[in-house]
Design an enzyme around this catalytic site. Sequence first.
Site, PDB file in Angstrom:
ATOM      1  N   SER A   1       0.866  -1.172   0.163  1.00  0.00           N
ATOM      2  CA  SER A   1      -0.014   0.015  -0.123  1.00  0.00           C
ATOM      3  C   SER A   1       0.803   1.180  -0.114  1.00  0.00           C
ATOM      4  O   SER A   1       0.364   2.194  -0.228  1.00  0.00           O
ATOM      5  CB  SER A   1      -0.883  -0.093   1.175  1.00  0.00           C
ATOM      6  OG  SER A   1      -1.720  -1.278   1.141  1.00  0.00           O
TER       7      SER A   1
ATOM      8  N   ASP B   1     -17.680   0.340  -0.332  1.00  0.00           N
ATOM      9  CA  ASP B   1     -16.661  -0.671  -0.305  1.00  0.00           C
ATOM     10  C   ASP B   1     -17.414  -1.953   0.847  1.00  0.00           C
ATOM     11  O   ASP B   1     -17.558  -1.616   1.737  1.00  0.00           O
ATOM     12  CB  ASP B   1     -15.228  -0.241   0.391  1.00  0.00           C
ATOM     13  CG  ASP B   1     -14.700  -1.413   0.580  1.00  0.00           C
ATOM     14  OD1 ASP B   1     -14.630  -2.598   0.402  1.00  0.00           O
ATOM     15  OD2 ASP B   1     -13.427  -1.037   1.438  1.00  0.00           O
TER      16      ASP B   1
ATOM     17  N   CYS C   1      -7.652   1.563   1.941  1.00  0.00           N
ATOM     18  CA  CYS C   1      -8.608   0.917   1.349  1.00  0.00           C
ATOM     19  C   CYS C   1      -8.257   0.421  -0.033  1.00  0.00           C
ATOM     20  O   CYS C   1      -8.168   0.943  -1.094  1.00  0.00           O
ATOM     21  CB  CYS C   1      -9.996   1.701   1.074  1.00  0.00           C
ATOM     22  SG  CYS C   1     -10.902   0.906  -0.022  1.00  0.00           S
TER      23      CYS C   1
END
Lengths: 619, 375
Positions: free
Chosen positions: A326, A350, A387
């Site tokens: 990430s 999400d 995310c």
Amino acid sequence: MMHDGAFSDPARERELFARRLFVGTLVTLLLTVVLSLRYFDLQISRHEDFATQSNNNRVLVRPLPPSRGLIYDRKGELIADNRPSYNLTIVPERSQNVEHLLSELGKLINISKRDIDRFNKNLRRRRPYEQTTLHVNLSESERAILAVNGHRLNGAETSARLIRHYPHKDLFAHAVGYVGRINERETQTIEAVKYSGTDSIGKIGLEKFYEAQLLGTVGSEQVETNARGRAMRILDQTPAVSGDNLTLYLDSDLQRVAFDAFQGERGALVAIEIETGGILAMVSTPSYDPNLFVTGISQNNYDGLLYSNDRPLFDRSIRGQYPPGSTIKPLFGLIALQHDIVTTEYKINDNGYFFFKGIERPWRDHNFARGGHGDGVDLSKAIIESCNIYFYGLGVKTGIDLLADYGSQFGLGAKTGIDMPSERPGIMPSRAWKKGAHGQSWFKGDTINTSIGQGFMLTTPLQLAVMSARIASRGDVRTPRLVKSINGVEQPAAEGGAKIDISPRHWDYMHKAMQDVVHSSRGTARSINKGLDYKIAGKTGTAQAISIDAEEKYDSSKLNKNQWDHALFVAFAPVENPKIAIGLIVENGEHGGSSAAPIARAVFDAYMESQEPTKLVTR
Amino acid sequence: MHRDDFVRQLSSPGGDRRPSRVLHIDIPLLLLLLVLCGIGLTVLYSASGQSIFYVKRQATFMLAGLFAMLVMAQFKPRFWERGSTLIYLGGLLSLVAVLFFGVGAKGAQRWLDMGFTRFQPSELMKIAVPMMVSAYLSKRYLPPRFKHVFVATLATLLPVFLVARQPDLGTSLIIFSSGFFAIFLSGLGKRYLVATVLIAVAAIPTLWFYVLLDYQKQRVLTLLNPGEDKLGAGWNIIQSTTAIGSGGWSGKGWTQGTQSQLNFLPESHTDFIIAVLAEEFGLIGVLSLLLVYLLLIGRCMVIALNAHTIFSRLVAGTLSLTFFVYIFVNMGMVSGILPVVGAPLPFISYGGSAIVTLFSGFGILMAISTEPKRI
């Protein structure tokens, strides 16, 4: 036989050949006479002259080794220096009985079987009257013992020379490297004259990269010898010139803080001074003591380092290649903003799964609890909470071509050009790369994996730090480097590249989002914000060390520790006026926020503290 | 390969059944070679600072060379004649490969790294060029016409230039001589010979200004005035002439040469080894060595004269004259009448590839010498 033209006449051909061979024989004999006359002239007619000349030929030229350049950190602290080392050498011609001498010496000091074997081997290769080393690194007391007994040790001598010494031991082993004995392979490539007084050469790290500067220039002395070759008097001397001294950007205090913060975990950290591209700290753990290599490491010690599961010899900072995970998200977010692929208002819902049309198997968010990050996930939230689902969509819409293009501008997928040997390039995947490496076309699924820094993508900790510095400086491209000045002469910055074109409001937005990763209550690195009196911007990352199926849950308790995820963190500080950028990884550290971020915090704290006094002065 | 190329007259009726004939060994040649190897090892022991290590290694090279010679001798000259073009082209290709992928030491790029071993294509060309030029010319009406001389010259000069580029002047000189001798022995007309000499003279300025590298020019200048460059190339010449000159008639005795033993003489176990021999064994030693060399060359000339085909004659003659070039260039350079080009003294200087190449050449001579006359 094949002929073009007239028929052959064997008898005539044979006669022609015989005539020619006769001419050749005559010339051969004539030239032999020339040679004989030349040797007669030298050996008989001018014998007296040459005999006298040979008798007077008692001047030997001996090399004087230069002392190797020293290496300092930015504050002038010594990182590599030279220390005298005393060796016990033997000249067999001066001893009545070498066997006896060896056994006498064995009674006085500790001489190993290995010493004797090596001595006997070298003895066969040396020339008469040449010193052959028996034992290296005599201690002070051993020298005293030998000096006292010197009168009955004819043929044994102690000789002093300078050897490399690394006072900080394992702290700089990977960055600075070490020197070692010149090996067979290296003798083939080096200029023999330059190394005539030296038996060591830079093997890895800065010692290797700056070998030419550090080496110095060999000097020479003319020595008069007696008829049997023993040196009697120095006639003339050309002193050696010491090698250039290097001053590094490295800060040994910061380096120590970073090294200790790993607390023995495997990993690497690189900290960059944003204004210059200079490396402030460069750590790869675990490390080793480079002093072991200087005079030749013992097989035992070497095997211990080589076969250790923790691979201490491996320089993770520039040779370790890990999926960035990430930590790549801020970069990809910036690209999508710049090209209007997403806006700051754009939100997704999400639920924890990402489906891509035509593919049944969903991409899942391994980093977060099942159920996803919920409603209203915008770019900022996707960065703060990391995310994956948001970025799967962002990556597909941006497309691999843009990602790869910007990725390389931020220093990924190619060597950064740091002044060190053996840097690895990592991988910034692209259509062309996949065709070349795997012979396959690029699939959308590859883009999805790439968009969260997984799949084919690999980065070194140095590249992470460079990327972080380029984000912090709002697109300034600087080549990282270790050496600040040579012999006090500041080295000009290496040619970096054009400033990366991203509009100021996007930089502002991303810096704020990265700041909230640390400073907001939902940020993945919120654990390090306690008691901060300056602002850190960062991004955590987790990289899979093994692959996990979408329906499987990552459960560290079921795995060996060496299968646990790698923890990553990229960060810079202070946010308003970034000075220092960091990229780091903790192997099998699991979560960037819990195991990697605290190490960065420790380094930032130490750096900010060191800046305090200068602040006072400027005020 | 024809079956009879290798397994020859073993069972032929009336064939010579002496072991030397069956194994294709020319006894006088073999004896002279063994004498040279003996001299070589003796001098090497002294020249290397009494190092058994070097002597053992050199002896190993010599055994490998003897083996290579025996293998080469088992093939009929016809086989070498047919294969020469292929060997030549292979050698030429590897020379080009050396330019691009070669590995080397000290500024020269001479080897191809084959993984398990290193291969020096320029060594192969020392044999391939004389064989190829001889094979080419022997198929033509002799003396050769202009066209054929032109082709043969081109075939010689190509590898010569490639090797000179490496740079390895010594070897390129040897290759040039071998091609030239083959053309010369084939009966090249007198007009051509005169023209060659004129062209050679005219080429000297071109070589000087465009081909020779600075350090090579330096060596020629050094020859003219060794005192100018006392610590560089001149040092070698001053030290080697002193070593030779101080030897006198009978020398200072084995391992007693002060010049070589006390490290004054550079390269004493390789290119400059004759200076050690001259210092320790005197003029008598030098002349004895020359005598052995001349006997060897003489035996080769006899083999050439008695050979049955034009190809065999040309190859044998060329190899024997080229062998003399080695000796002349080396002994001339060490004694200061030729520039220093880096050429070993055959069978005496230390060095593996040169020894194996030399022995292989003599293997071909043995194949020629033991070939039965065709009926």
